[in-house]
Each structure stands twice: as structure tokens, then as C-alpha cells.
Design an enzyme around this catalytic site. Structure first.
Site, PDB file in Angstrom:
ATOM      1  N   GLU A  78      -5.788 -12.245   6.979  1.00 28.87           N
ATOM      2  CA  GLU A  78      -6.608 -11.033   6.942  1.00 28.87           C
ATOM      3  C   GLU A  78      -7.929 -11.231   6.217  1.00 28.87           C
ATOM      4  O   GLU A  78      -8.542 -10.262   5.778  1.00 28.87           O
ATOM      5  CB  GLU A  78      -5.824  -9.884   6.325  1.00 28.87           C
ATOM      6  N   ASP A 123      -8.259  -5.353   6.795  1.00 25.47           N
ATOM      7  CA  ASP A 123      -8.827  -6.292   5.831  1.00 25.47           C
ATOM      8  C   ASP A 123      -9.638  -7.375   6.518  1.00 25.47           C
ATOM      9  O   ASP A 123     -10.665  -7.812   5.998  1.00 25.47           O
ATOM     10  CB  ASP A 123      -7.709  -6.903   4.980  1.00 25.47           C
ATOM     11  N   HIS A 133       0.810  -1.223   0.000  1.00 23.99           N
ATOM     12  CA  HIS A 133       0.000   0.000   0.000  1.00 23.99           C
ATOM     13  C   HIS A 133       0.845   1.276   0.000  1.00 23.99           C
ATOM     14  O   HIS A 133       0.311   2.357  -0.237  1.00 23.99           O
ATOM     15  CB  HIS A 133      -0.967   0.000   1.187  1.00 23.99           C
ATOM     16  N   ARG A 174       7.166  -5.555   2.977  1.00 28.49           N
ATOM     17  CA  ARG A 174       5.909  -6.206   2.623  1.00 28.49           C
ATOM     18  C   ARG A 174       5.825  -6.188   1.123  1.00 28.49           C
ATOM     19  O   ARG A 174       5.950  -5.117   0.508  1.00 28.49           O
ATOM     20  CB  ARG A 174       4.696  -5.500   3.243  1.00 28.49           C
TER      21      ARG A 174
END
Lengths: 251, 251, 251, 251, 251, 251
Positions: F144, F170, F43, F68
Site C-alpha cells: 500500500e 493508502d 482502523h 488485520r
């Protein structure tokens, strides 16, 4: 190929202009038939790292690489030619002393004060670059103010100076007119022809920035040795605008 | 502004195309009157960092930001919309399953599997972006192969799919013709109109890539909701080539 | 120049390796006599934008541009050849299905599924690039696991596959040995020669990654069509280490 | 929006500071309510290419774009305003001659010597930018040495100078104190108020760099026209440090 | 670690040279045993943003970070030390006035005119950096012209000057010889030893650029305090050339 | 330092989060006391080249580098650890098969399928990196979704899996709640504790993303081995917003 080789062959140089900091935009330009391309570090949105990438893109072809430096400062002039530029346009040269300060940066001792270290230039222009560099690199002093106009003979009589480059917009501002390309029947037009005549009188080359192929052709016919037409930025804006208008029925 | 808002106002979208990885080239494009601009991460020379800079450049205006992803892969689809794209074109969707895999990346649960983290999208599209995102983001499935043509009803009947985008060059190759823009009187032309008809039958929007404003206008008249004309790269090459030819008397 | 043209002239290709994301490092490499240079997007610290700049640097010479993609994924394979790479090395091809998925990305329909849009390739390789691309682009499937070894005949008999590329380090790991270049008298060495033999049996080219010019030469004598020696990163580390040691009297 | 428009509306400008070379950091800053943001090319880790990307990020909002140049040098001053900055802070102006050299770069002839070519400025500030630029662009001369303090009336009486900007840290060093923000009851504090008074006496605007919102507010109450508070870099360091300490029970 | 700490320990500094604008190339260099590394912003293809990334790469080790600035200009000198450089080499110092202008940029008031804002330097060199900076930062004035040679005593007697750095290539050009590393039995060699003697006489450190570890060792034995050997660019070119030649049987 | 070494010392890891693509922002974060920092390529607005620069910035300290990845795809997972990351968080692992596909990328044969070529990892983590890598690198599977929750025992019983990482936003979306940090008294809160319990039951480490130091501390007390608090982007936005409000009297 160098500027001098084209000129010695008896023809003028058609120069394109680069204001977009992207190697791919440069490569697109470099395959369209220009003799030389100028990376504009003055008014273009381009820093030195961009300029190196753009000079690399030019080297994928045989087009002559040139830069315009942001302002006279020895560091950027020398970094540009170390990176392989074979021409340097220097803005706002208003006196013989300024011209001399500029061109001395383009020549190794004893003809000047260029520092030795042609890191990319020697890689791409050949192992004998250092021996030939003083003659391969062409310096263009921009004549674009009333002060420069008044000092024109002092400037163009400087032995190491190769050429002058006329910026019509700034010249117009300095002469009290609106900045504009391609002047006719005006004091700026007269000044342009006067600069050309004085340069020729002293055996120097003369170049001019134009806004259209037609005017550029006329300037070559008048005796100019290099003419600049258009720019990558202008082609994007004009092409897009024309397409949008054509879609909306505006053409 | 979103695609849906323009469509609801009853007019078609005029989309421009970005292949040059430079924010300034994008800003030049964004001020010429396009409704939307597409950052082409497939065939353009653009990686994700470039795309972010280009999307930022688009946000300096009210133009709708769109991307084409290189290929279907959830990571890049979601990163693009997190960065603020309001449209995503996905190449080579050949079946309903592929269409579903694609559009599920554009919707938060329970309508899809988009991961939560709209880092730039929420910054620029408003604090309520997350609530509205499922309806603000428009997905275009590219229909550009014989396989897609054969599965067209399966694809366009997928509820979450917003629109199809026709790539005439690949469609031509797949149908055994030479890749070409703006086909007329050919199987590709027929296929384009067939896709349009099937999309409309299922209440979906249809878009097509064109090579000229005139053809684009014709496609809008035929019912297309979005047409793409030209690109920054093409405008540079065409503008430069025309200038060089004009100088040499070729015009 | 293409790989096939060199091979048809009856000699092997000497390939250099690029792991440093800098156009200037690439230009330094490109002027040292390699036939081809490979931009390593797998283990090198290189993303797609870097790769484009490095491919541009290669194009300043006649050296053949190649990339190694990070892993098989259609998007990055096609983006690499659109950017002008004439060779693609794909890691970890372990079955005929994987080989087919890979090579189909290198060919336009009907021979494959490459999407049309050779944006930089057509600019630098000529206006007829699209017509010639299927034969200009060479795909190398990396054979570097026990699974690939077991499927070797299935893989090398695939008609559209041009060549195999052997990664000795991964092959060693997969066969239970320590990763190492230039194996002799070992199962990895035997495997290398077996892969070579099977490739030749099926009329395919074979390439191998080596750690020294001497081993590379030996591999060419054994029948390999392309050998890789050294890398920009290794030359920096080795050259610097040798200079430091020489200064301290270590040589 | 310009500085002059805010001032004419009767209120002071709240300016934020940018030291992190990332467009996204700038966009985050630009959405928090500042009137203007300054790209610090002097002490920030920012070169011209970064500055262009940051100015683009600012243009996604209505915040006024400003730069601080590294040192007085005509090239970078003019490149900054060509890129769209509406304010320029110039460090270490110690005499009227230095002030004049600086402000002449911000004005087109006959008011100054700015070279014509507002490539991005004209794109984003409107087609009439060139006509309005002399009044749209605001120059801030930094007063931050004992020498400047002694020449303060000479400096602030210069007609083309718009404003002074006080750097308390350098002023403290020059006056023999430790560099520090937000001085009270000290010679630096007295000097700040003296500079303010002399600027006002000559009808000029005054700005000051502060270390806290409270001090900034106090300075506005004292008559300052622009105050700077905080920076992206400081917010990261302070926010992170506070979070780490809070986790470890330090708050 | 600083230059002064090494010198006080009684040994000379072995300095490596960085011309390739890539953090990874720098990290490769930084792990090979150099005492210090110099980012060459003069002849290397490096702009300030690259330099920051390279200084960051150096900080991953204990190697001392140094820069060479393109030319004397206060802005870039101060930006370099704000970014964490502990040494600055300044080209073409030809007089005591030029030396003074240079070194004043390295010292906070009252010893000089360095502007306060050590944004990265304070982060990486400790919270007390500002108090210690005047003594941590080492300035090297390049002595590389006949003019500098003639003014050598004036230059090296300047109290705030730390050291001289000899550029043999430019010195050779200035003395009428071909530019060359590692001179013996020549006027340049004599000049080098003369500069060394005068520096030592005035209690200053002396450094010299060399082309080989053997010559560097000899110069240390002659009394030099810092010697530079090799560069990342040279190691790439030499390593690649040697590998290609070895493959072709040329070794 | 590795994650395992901290855990073996009996304490939890305090992890910071990086969403701003700038090495300097990362260096600012890295000096504030975090145990580890995560470069968010999902993100955050970060591509691989940015990630390499940020990992380099982390290496200037002893902080543990983590990434990530955008989505599970073997290429980016392996490139990240080749670049020196010692931890990898992989989004949306919903089944044991997905977990296995992920963790196999982190281990060399015979424990996995990681391809050999630890180009930066071996440079910075020591010459014996390859021998130790299988145990130095820690993989975190993100839990998630409801599907992952239902498969939790299948996932956490996978032998090669090191840890799970819980994404509360999420997870909330998937369970039909609004995305939110730091849930209490809700199905998401229950799910978080359930995942923790199952991980512990199978001898695995557990991590959770939080929105405050207080909640993070509570999660450590509940048994979590790693907690993430804050991000560079959040600190900029929050710090700037607080300063602006304080100036306007809002605090």
C-alpha cells in the site's frame, strides 16, 4: 471484619460510597481508611458485573463490602451476598411486609428464604461461611418516605431486621421539601432523629447518609451506628473543579 | 476545538489527566472546565478499548481529546488518532530519529506515513477530517531523560514536531534526583526552563506535567503553552483521605 | 511477599498459570495454595484490561502476582509492573542484547530505563514502593530456542538479569522435536539441565514450565527455583472431560 | 432537546432503534439524522452497563436518548433515567394500574415515587435537572395485547401518562395473527388506529413501531407523534445480505 | 438439537454447569462431551451481558444452551430465550401460580405471554424459529422447598410445564438438614424420589443437580431425564488443589 | 474450511469486514453468506479482547476467521492466530525483510519462529492443529505504498509468503492521489493490476479491498483470489442514512 464486630467494639462505622464502575477507583477508595464501602447499584452507574469487580477490589483490603440494590427484588439481593457483600442496603422500605420480604432474602431457612449457593462468599469469607452467614450479613432497610415514617415502629420491631438506613434526600421530597443533604432545624431533621430513636428503642442499628464529615460526626454523636460521607464520583468532580478554579485564580 | 486554535487565540491550555478506566469518571472530569483531557495509556490502568470509551465520554463535551501512548509503537499511535484523539503524547523521545519516527505516524503522505482509515475521527470531527487531519493533530514528544536533554536542539528543530511535553519525574530520575513534581531551585528546574527556551527558539510549543494549580500557573507565566494539573485518580484518593481524616478530627 | 523473599528462605516457588480472562477464575486459583500466579498475556486469551482485573483478584490473597508479556516490547512490560506485577516472564530472549533490553525496563534509572508512574503498584505494595521496586521486581528471560541455548552464558551473565524461565515446548520445536511437556532422556531434557547449570554458575535463578506435579517436584530436586504446574484452562478441560467420561462409564 | 419540545414545535419524532451493545454502533447511528434513539434493553442483547455506554455515545450528539426497559420493574426504570434517558418505553402495560405503577417511577414526589439521585442525568442535562425532570422525562406505555386494547380508555386517561407506544408484532399475536410489521387492511391495523384515536381523545401522544420509512411516514400523516424505523442490527443484516447477493449477481 | 429431541431418542441429558463469566471457559467446557450447558445467572457471578457471551461460546458447538435465571421475573426469562437459550431453569417455584407465571413467559400467545422479538434466537435457530419456539424451549421449575413439595401435584399437573429441576441443597435446608449434594438414606433423598414419581405420573420430565458422576448415573437409572454434574468453577478449584497437594507430596 | 481449500476448489473468496467491537454485530454478519470475515484491529475500534469475542462469534458458523493486526509486531500476530484466526493481514509491508519478519511469525520452527501455545486454535480447529497449522494459516502482506510497489518482486518472491492484500486508499495517498476506493483509469488502478500480475507470476495469491460488490466482481474477473466488500460499520451508517432520507422524502 463484619458490621456487628465493629458495633460490638463500641464504635460507629464510617462508610464510603462507590458510584464509578471501575475496580481501580474502588481500590483507590479502599486504601483511604473507610470501615466499609458501598457499591451503589441504585443511583450509581453500576450493573452486577461491575459490582462483582468492585467487591473484588474491596477484598484486596480488610474493608467491609456492602451494596445498595436498585430496588427490592429477591434475585439481586441474593446475588449480591453470594458475591460476598456483608451488608445490603435496600431502598424504599415502606412497611413491615416490605421489610420482611427484604430480610428473608438474607437468611437461610428456617430463618428466611435465601437460596443456597454462596459461590464467592464462601471462597473469601471462609469454609464455614454458610453456617455463619445468617449472622454475618447485615440488612439495612431504607427509611425515606412519609409512609415509612408512619410505619416506623412496625418496621423496626421486625426481629430479623438488623438496621435502618436513612436517605435524607428522598425523605425531604416525600415531606414536601427540596432534596438536600445534612438538614438542620427542619422537619426532615426531626424525622431523622425520630427514626433513630425508634430504632434504638427496638434495639436496632441506625445509619444515615450525609454530605460532610462534620455532619457525619454530629450524627455519630447523636447515636448513629453508621454514617456515609462522600463518594468517588463526588471526589472527582470536587477535586477537578477546585483545581481548575485554583488555576484560574478562583481560590 | 484544537490545540492550535487555543494557542492561536493567545492563551495556554489547561489539561486534565485520566487514569481511571471508566467512561463515567471521564464524563465527571469533562464537565469541570478543562481545555483538554488526556487518556493515559502509559501509567494509567487503561487499554485501548477503555481509551475508546473514554474518548467517547470526552466527545459529549467540547473538551479536546488527547492520549498518552504506552511507548512509541506505530500501531497504537495511529489507532489513537483514528479513534478521534487530537493530541498524542509519546513517552521517552530521546533523539531526533525517535521524534521523526513518532511524528511521521501523525501525518498522511507525503508528510508522513499515517495509514488511512480515520474511522471514528472522521465521524466526529467532520467529513473533511482527512483533508485537515495533518494540521488538526498535535504531537507532543516527551523530554524526560538526560539523553533527550542533550539532543534537545536536534529534536525541537524537527519541522513536523509540534511540541514537547516535559515529564519532571523521569527527568529527575535520569538526572540522579528523586522523582518529584513541581521542582524549584534544582537541576531539574533548570532543565525544564532550558527545554522551554530551546523549544521556543525553534518555534515549537512546550508543555509540562505539574502537581498543583499554583505551579501550573507559574509555568504558564514562564511561557509554557500547556500545563497538566491533577488526575481523576488523585482526586479520588485525596478527596477520600481528606474526608476520612476530617471525620476522625484530623483536620 | 516477593520471589526473592521465598528464595532467601531456602525453598522453591510453586507457580500456577492463568489463561482464562475472568477475575473469578483467578480468585478460585488464588485460594488453592500456590506461591505465585502468572497471568499469561502471550498464549492465554488475555489483554491488558483483563490482566489488571486478574492482578486485582490475586491481590485479594498473599499470592505473588506475575505476568507473561506477549513479546518483548517496553510498553507492555512497564504497564504490567505499574499494575502491580512483581514478576515478568518475557518470551524468546535469544541474546544478551535482548536480555538487556528487557531487564532495563524493570529498573528505574540509573539501573535501567523504567518510566516513573507506579500507579497501582505503589497503592498495593506500599508508599515506599518506588524506592524498593528495583529489588522487588523479578525478571525472567525465557530460554526457548537453539539460539538462546548457544548464547546462554552471554545471557545469564548479565548482571541485572534475575532469572531464566525455560519453555520446553518451543525449545523442543527449535531443536527439531515435537512440542511436549516434561521431557526425559532427550536433547530437550539435556538442554534444560544445561541451562539450569549455567544459570546457577552465574548465580541466577532458574524456572521451568512443567505438565505435572511429579515432574515439577523432580525439577525442584534438580535445583530449579520456580516450577509452573497446570493452568485454570487445563483444569476446566481435564475436570470436565473426566466427569463426562465417568458418567458414561469410561473411568 | 426533549420529546415535548419537538412536539410543541408541531412535528413528529423520527426514532431509531439500537440492539447492538457497542458504543461505536450507537455513534454511527447518532450521526445519521434521527431525532431520538432507543436503547432496547428488552429484545436487544443489551444489559444496563451497555445501555450506559450507549447513552454516553448518544450524548456526543443532540439526539434525544430513550430506552426500552425489559419489563416493568421500578429498579431498571429509575436507573435508566438516572443515567440520562429522557424517554422510557415500558412493555406490556395492560391496565390502568400497571400504567400508574410505571409512570409513578418517572416522577419525583409528590407526583410520583422516583427516588432521588440523578447521577448522570444532572451532569449532562444541567444543574437544574431535578427541578425540571418531572416534565423533561417522557413515559411511553406499550399497548400490545388484547387486554390493553380493552382497557385503552382507562389507560390513556391516566393524567401522568405522557404517551402510548404500539408494538404491532405482539398486538398481532395477541389478536391471533402472525407477528408482522406494517399491517394494512387487518384487525391489527384497525386496532392501531383505534389506539391512536383514543390517545388523541385524551390529549396523549401516540407512537408506533414500523418496518419501513414509507409506512412510518403514513403513520405520521395519520396523526402519530413518534415513529420508529429500522435498527442497527437490521441495517447490518440487510446491508451485508445485499452486498453478498450483489457480488453473486443476485441483484 | 433440543432437549425434547434427546428425550424422544430415549436417553437422558448430561448437563454441565457454568459459573465463570468468560466465553473461553465456556468454550473449554463445550468441547468436553456435555449434551447441554447451563449459564447460572443465580449463584454464578454472571450478569446478562456475560450470559450472552457464554451462549455465543456454546453456539460454536452443538451443545444445547440453557440458563438459570436469578429469580422469577419476566424480563430476564424472556431476554434469555431471545438470546438463544433453549432451556430455562427458574429457582424457587413453590406453587402452581408461580409455575404458571413462569411458563407463560416461555410461550407466545395464545399459549402464553412471551413478547415477540427473538433477536438472536431467530438468527441462530433458523428463520422459522418463531413458529417452532413454543415447542423448542423447555422450562424447568425448581422444586427446592417444603412448600413446593407440598404443592407438587398442583405444580407438575400444569399443562404447559415441561419439567421440574430439583435443587438438593435448598431442599435440605428447607427440610431442616444441612445443604449437601448427593443425599442417600435421608428425607431429602426420599423427597427427590417422590418429586420424580409425581412428575412422571403427570407425564413431565425430571432433572436433578448432583455432585458426582456416580450419583448422576444412579439418578438416571432411577428415571431422571437430565442430570447436572460439576461446574467450571469446581473443576478449577479441584484441579488446582489436587495439583498443589500432589506437588507437596499430599497425594 | 481454510482459504487454501476454497482457492483449490477454483473460486475466489468473498470477505466481509468488521469494525464494530460487538459479538452480536459479528454474528449478524456471519450469517449473511460471506466466505470469510476480517476483524480489523488496525482502523476498527477493536482491541484484542474484542477480537477474541468476535472470533468466537465467527466460530458459531463455518465462516473463515481472519484478523488485520494494527501494525507489524510479533506479539499481536501470534496472539491472533493462537486465538483461532486462519488468516492475518499485516499493514504496510514495504520490503522483503518486513515480509519475512511477518510471515516467520505464522510458522512453527523450523519454517519460522511462531511460539508454541495454540490455546483456542487447537480447541476449535482440532487436536492435530499444531501439525497442520503451518499450512492452515494464511498470511497477507499489505502492499500500500510506493516503496512496496518498488519492492514488489522482492516481496512476492518470498517463499513463505502466501498472499498480498492491496489497500487502495493508502496506495493512492502514497502515489499522490486522494484516498479512494474502486479506482479506474488512474495510476492506482494500474498499480493494482501490476501487483496482481507480479503476485501471480510468483505463484502467490492476491487480494484487494473494494468499496462495492460490482468492483469486487470485476477484480475477481481480473484474477484476484480474495475481495473485501463493505463493513458492519458502513452498513449501519448507510442503512440508517437511507432510512432517514426515505422518511423525509429524500428518496
Amino acid at each position: 471484619m463484619t458490621f456487628k464486630q465493629i458495633w460490638e467494639s463500641g464504635r460507629a462505622v464510617l462508610n464510603g460510597w462507590l458510584s464509578v464502575p471501575a475496580g481501580f477507583a474502588t481500590e483507590l477508595m479502599a486504601r483511604q481508611g473507610w470501615d466499609s464501602l458501598t457499591v451503589d447499584m441504585q443511583h450509581g452507574l453500576i450493573e452486577y458485573g461491575d459490582a462483582v469487580r468492585m467487591l473484588t477490589a474491596i477484598t484486596t483490603t480488610g474493608v467491609i463490602p456492602m451494596v445498595r440494590v436498585p430496588w427490592f427484588e429477591p434475585g439481586i439481593v441474593m446475588k449480591s451476598i453470594d458475591a460476598g457483600a456483608l451488608g445490603v442496603i435496600c431502598p424504599m422500605i415502606n412497611s413491615r411486609a416490605e421489610a420482611e420480604a427484604f430480610v428473608s432474602c438474607l437468611r437461610y431457612a428456617p430463618r428466611g428464604r435465601r437460596s443456597y449457593g454462596p459461590i464467592r462468599a464462601a471462597l473469601i469469607h471462609g469454609a464455614d461461611y454458610a453456617q455463619r452467614a445468617n449472622d454475618m450479613v447485615t440488612g439495612f432497610a431504607m427509611i425515606e418516605t412519609r409512609a415509612a415514617l408512619e410505619a416506623i415502629d412496625d418496621i423496626v420491631s421486625l426481629p430479623e431486621l438488623d438496621a435502618v438506613y436513612i436517605g435524607p434526600s428522598d425523605l425531604a421530597l416525600s415531606l414536601g421539601e427540596a432534596p438536600r443533604f445534612d438538614p438542620v432545624d427542619s422537619p426532615v431533621h426531626d424525622a431523622i432523629l425520630h427514626i433513630l430513636a425508634r430504632a434504638k428503642h427496638h434495639g436496632k442499628r441506625a445509619a444515615v447518609h450525609t454530605g460532610s464529615a462534620a455532619y457525619a460526626r454530629k450524627m455519630v454523636d447523636a447515636g448513629f451506628d453508621l454514617v456515609t460521607v462522600g463518594s468517588d464520583a463526588a471526589f472527582i468532580a470536587q477535586g477537578a473543579s477546585a483545581a481548575v478554579q485554583a488555576f484560574h485564580g478562583g481560590t
